[in-house]
Design an enzyme around this catalytic site. Structure first.
Site, PDB file in Angstrom:
ATOM      1  N   ARG A  73      37.406  29.817  39.335  1.00  0.00           N
ATOM      2  CA  ARG A  73      38.238  30.865  38.725  1.00  0.00           C
ATOM      3  C   ARG A  73      39.641  30.831  39.321  1.00  0.00           C
ATOM      4  O   ARG A  73      40.172  31.847  39.783  1.00  0.00           O
ATOM      5  CB  ARG A  73      37.583  32.226  38.902  1.00  0.00           C
ATOM      6  CG  ARG A  73      37.891  33.121  37.695  1.00  0.00           C
ATOM      7  CD  ARG A  73      37.022  34.306  37.552  1.00  0.00           C
ATOM      8  NE  ARG A  73      37.486  35.063  36.394  1.00  0.00           N
ATOM      9  CZ  ARG A  73      36.931  36.169  35.962  1.00  0.00           C
ATOM     10  NH1 ARG A  73      35.883  36.665  36.555  1.00  0.00           N
ATOM     11  NH2 ARG A  73      37.397  36.799  34.912  1.00  0.00           N
ATOM     12  N   CYS A  74      40.223  29.646  39.280  1.00  0.00           N
ATOM     13  CA  CYS A  74      41.487  29.445  39.983  1.00  0.00           C
ATOM     14  C   CYS A  74      42.147  28.211  39.408  1.00  0.00           C
ATOM     15  O   CYS A  74      41.476  27.232  39.110  1.00  0.00           O
ATOM     16  CB  CYS A  74      41.159  29.248  41.455  1.00  0.00           C
ATOM     17  SG  CYS A  74      42.338  28.306  42.388  1.00  0.00           S
ATOM     18  N   GLU A 118      41.939  34.245  35.717  1.00  0.00           N
ATOM     19  CA  GLU A 118      41.617  34.092  37.134  1.00  0.00           C
ATOM     20  C   GLU A 118      42.481  34.950  38.053  1.00  0.00           C
ATOM     21  O   GLU A 118      42.241  34.985  39.266  1.00  0.00           O
ATOM     22  CB  GLU A 118      41.798  32.629  37.520  1.00  0.00           C
ATOM     23  CG  GLU A 118      43.251  32.222  37.461  1.00  0.00           C
ATOM     24  CD  GLU A 118      43.446  30.737  37.294  1.00  0.00           C
ATOM     25  OE1 GLU A 118      42.609  30.097  36.658  1.00  0.00           O
ATOM     26  OE2 GLU A 118      44.443  30.236  37.796  1.00  0.00           O
TER      27      GLU A 118
END
Ligand code: CDP
Length: 789
Positions: free
Chosen positions: A373-374, A743
């Site tokens: 999530r980045c 994110e």
């Protein structure tokens, strides 16, 4: 760039339309890979290594093959006959599919059992006897990178040490000089531990090779189906699996978060098994396999130094990182950026001198380095800059909010060229922090904290004012394995004015079926409820690089608007033909063209669509459809300011998040309710590593966080009441001014929480605590300062 709101019937951008996909999900009618059952389907289970490093002396399959229903055992030597025992990683390294002589991490795939039933396959896996000769593992990356350490990747003939790559950005000498000249320098060793995406659905696939048609269909938990098809064709083209004979279908996916981007050995073994046996083969990981063997995230050891003038003006930043990549560099990064977009580490601050470097190291751990999530190592970068900013405030005795306000890039400086090379598109960092401070009542909280300190109570306030960098990416700089990172949309309007839209991305819960329909509605005036959205089938969707790193809105979302605009241009021609006027005489309002000065004369988009198939102008191509491949001119730079308030129990070290205010800015919003949901989920996935989650190893390379007993995923009980708000600073280069958001909260939340805890302990002399900040860590820190109750 303001977006006119359509009426609620059309439900374009800015409407909190309920998610079109939810009725099937909440009724348990989603169609995930494990829900699919094909005639004659077989099942696969995998035998995994108990050792982090060992020689395989013998694999005895006799007992397994005697079990009724066990049909085959596939091992490394079997695959080696087809040259399929190694595969390329997305980072252009190599990785074993199945070993022929040595295992390199605990839980590594050793061989696979194919059987008629899932439980028979498991019994078969238990019955395989593997004789190992344990070898000393290299678990600590600092020992692995030390001179004289045994070389782990003996398969790579030019490899002389355990360095996977060295990467750097910025001017080293200039930054060294600026740091030397700084009035004050703060320095912290900051570790972001190995964590796991732990999505609700584990990974799996069904490989279905149809020998009669020579076609392979793989139903697969993948976030990037087209890229996977190309990779399969490149790896297995020599055994007849060329790209037109491969179909990848990503059905519903139960959370991906980056963990479903890589190709795992299990997928490849299932494909090989189906090709050899000629029947569909299903492989679904169990929870422990998922946690222990799939790609991890983070594992960055960072030495962070920040220089400043006495008045708090930040002058120089230097970060040296040792990145533990496990036994292979299998991280999902664009080729040109082996350490991802880590060079966003100057964050929201107007820093004139900066240098960062990353040494990636091989160890006896699972490979990976997924962007959980980045947007590719941005979480690491944001943690470094936001934590060290608080250290500077502490050292100078300045309020961390005042220090941030002083150093923020100012609104009038955008587009802003950072010293490490990025061009930030737009921002208003002061506005977001001010809003967050007003909502939480910052000044009153500081007063309360002072009062509490007098009474010996521990209360902390933490800020994180992060800048994100999402939407990979402009093709001049961004590719994965050489495939450029554009993305696509195809829209077909049917004669009755309803539409189907297909994309190169793939939702894993983000709500694309709703938001893409809203973009079509916004641009064409066709109600969002009349637009069906499809993703994830390589036989039907246009080519794209998939969904991860919050790239869907900046890329496919933009492509959707551009394709819709092509359709609108054609509809205008048709309307002019039907109304017998010139195109220039028509005015557009969502859903219809009206003759200027004669509003009673108009044609709706639905009428234009019907005419496109029944009465189109002679010489014009019939039909109403368009495809667009969007190559973004730049990335988008969403941002936010988060403020967290914690109370700490002196006796137990337990941290309680009392309040958390998140002000986010992702430019123009398609669906406010979905964005809020994205932020809520993201905040929980930021809380998790801040306080709970860590995958750790003992000295023998045994995983100590490999089940949900030890890997503590927070539930609703641990989650505070998130208070969310927003500011709106549109992206100037995106077709409808949007930035990605998926994110942001996962990236922004951990330093806000860590800063709050350190703030609560700062008067005792604590300057830093590594996440996860467990009660034990806090209690030990209190004890060391003589402050535990
Ligand atoms: O690539 P991914 O879908 O994970 O991330 P994203 O592009 O940030 O989008 C996440 C969800 O939020 C999608 O449903 C988007 O359409 C929605 N979104 C939105 O409504 N408005 C924005 N400005 C950004 C995203």
């Amino acid at each position: 760039m303001t977006i006119a709101k359509t009426d609620a019937k059309i439900c374009g951008m800015g409407h909190s339309m309920k998610r079109k996909e939810d009725p099937r999900f909440i009724r348990g009618q989603g169609r995930y890979v494990d829900d699919i059952v094909l005639p004659g389907m077989l099942y696969m289970d995998i035998v995994r290594s108990p050792y982090a490093h060992a020689k395989i002396k013998k694999i005895d399959t006799a007992a397994a093959l005697k079990i009724p229903g066990v049909l085959a055992v596939i091992d490394g030597p079997t695959l080696a006959k087809y040259n399929l025992h190694w595969m390329p990683t997305i980072s252009s390294d190599t990785q074993m599919v199945l070993p022929t002589d040595e295992v390199m991490y605990q839980a590594q795939e050793v061989c696979a059992v194919i059987a008629t039933e899932r439980y028979i396959a498991a019994d078969g896996a238990d019955a395989v006897e593997v004789e190992y000769e344990p070898l000393p593992p290299l678990v600590d990356p600092f020992k692995s990178i030390a001179p004289g350490a045994p070389v782990l990747r003996k398969d790579k003939k030019d490899q002389k040490d355990n360095v996977a790559f060295h990467w750097e950005a910025g001017d080293r000498a200039d930054t060294d000089k600026a740091l030397k000249g700084a009035d004050v320098v703060v320095s912290e060793d900051i570790y972001l531990p190995r964590i796991h995406v732990a999505s609700m659905e584990t990974c799996g696939c069904i490989a279905d090779f149809d020998a009669a048609q020579g076609k392979l269909t793989v139903y697969m938990t993948t976030q990037a189906p087209h890229a996977i098809r190309t990779v399969f064709a490149l790896v297995a083209g020599h055994v007849g699996l060329s790209e037109e004979r491969i179909r990848i279908i990503s059905p519903d996916i139960g959370g991906g978060f980056g963990g479903k981007v890589p190709v795992y050995p299990g997928y490849v073994i299932a494909v090989a098994a189906s090709v050899v046996i000629g029947k569909p083969v299903k492989w679904i990981e169990d929870r422990m396999e998922n946690l222990q063997a799939d790609s991890f995230a983070r594992d960055y050891h960072m030495k962070v130094e920040l220089g400043a003038k006495k008045d708090g003006t930040m002058t120089a930043l230097r970060i040296k990182t040792i990145a533990d990549h496990g036994y292979s560099n299998a991280s999902a990064n664009p080729s040109k950026f082996p350490a991802g977009l880590f060079s966003i580490c100057t964050g929201s601050y107007d820093l004139k001198h900066a240098f960062c470097e990353v040494d990636a190291v091989y160890t006896n751990k699972p490979p990976g380095g997924v962007a959980y999530r980045c947007s590719f190592r941005v979480t690491e970068a944001v943690h470094a800059i936001e934590r060290i900013t608080d250290s500077l405030a502490q050292k100078l005795g300045m309020d961390p909010a005042t220090l941030r306000m002083k150093n923020f890039i100012k609104p009038e400086q955008f587009p802003y060229k950072s010293v490490l090379g990025w061009e930030y598109d737009s921002g208003n960092y002061q506005g977001a922090l001010k809003k967050a401070m007003d909502i939480i009542g910052y000044d009153a909280l500081r007063k309360e904290q002072a009062e509490k300190r007098k009474k010996g109570e521990l209360m902390g306030i933490g800020i994180s004012s992060f800048t994100e960098i999402v939407g990979a990416g402009p093709s001049k700089d961004f590719d994965i394995l050489g495939i450029k990172m554009f993305d696509s949309a195809e829209i077909r309007v049917h004669p009755t004015g309803k539409a189907i839209a297909r994309f190169g991305t793939k939702s894993q819960g983000q709500g694309h079926e709703t938001t893409y329909a809203q973009i079509v509605a916004q641009e064409l005036g066709i109600p969002a409820s009349d637009v069906q959205v499809e993703e994830g089938d390589t036989d039907t969707a246009p080519y794209g690089l998939g969904t991860y790193a919050s790239r869907s809105t900046p890329t496919s979302g933009a492509a959707c608007a551009m394709a819709a605009r092509k359709i609108r241009d054609k509809a205008r021609k048709i309307a002019a033909h039907l109304l017998e006027v010139k195109e220039e005489d028509l005015e557009w309002e969502p859903g219809k063209f009206t003759v200027k000065g004669a509003p009673q004369k108009s044609k709706t988009i639905q009428e234009c669509a019907f005419a496109a198939y029944t009465n189109h102008p002679q010489g014009m191509e019939a039909g109403m459809e368009a495809t667009h491949y969007y190559d973004p001119p730049n990335l988008t730079f969403p941002f936010g300011s988060y403020i967290c308030v914690v109370d700490i129990d002196r006796g137990t070290g337990v941290v309680k998040v009392r309040r958390f205010v998140a002000v986010d800015d992702c430019g123009n919003i398609i669906n406010p309710m979905i964005v809020d949901g994205q932020i809520h989920g993201g905040l929980n996935q930021g809380l998790a590593p801040a306080l709970y989650e860590e995958i750790s190893y003992d000295d023998e390379g045994n995983i100590t966080g490999g089940s949900f007993i030890d890997y503590y995923v927070p539930t609703s009980l641990e989650s505070p009441n998130w208070e969310t708000d927003k500011t709106t600073t549109p992206s100037p280069h995106h077709p409808f001014g949007a930035k990605g958001v998926g994110e942001s909260a996962t990236v922004g939340a951990p330093p806000a929480i860590a800063n709050a805890v350190v703030d609560a302990l700062s008067h005792l002399g604590v300057t830093h605590l590594d996440i996860p900040i467990t009660p034990e860590k806090v209690w030990r820190a209190l004890k060391a300062k003589g402050a535990a109750a």
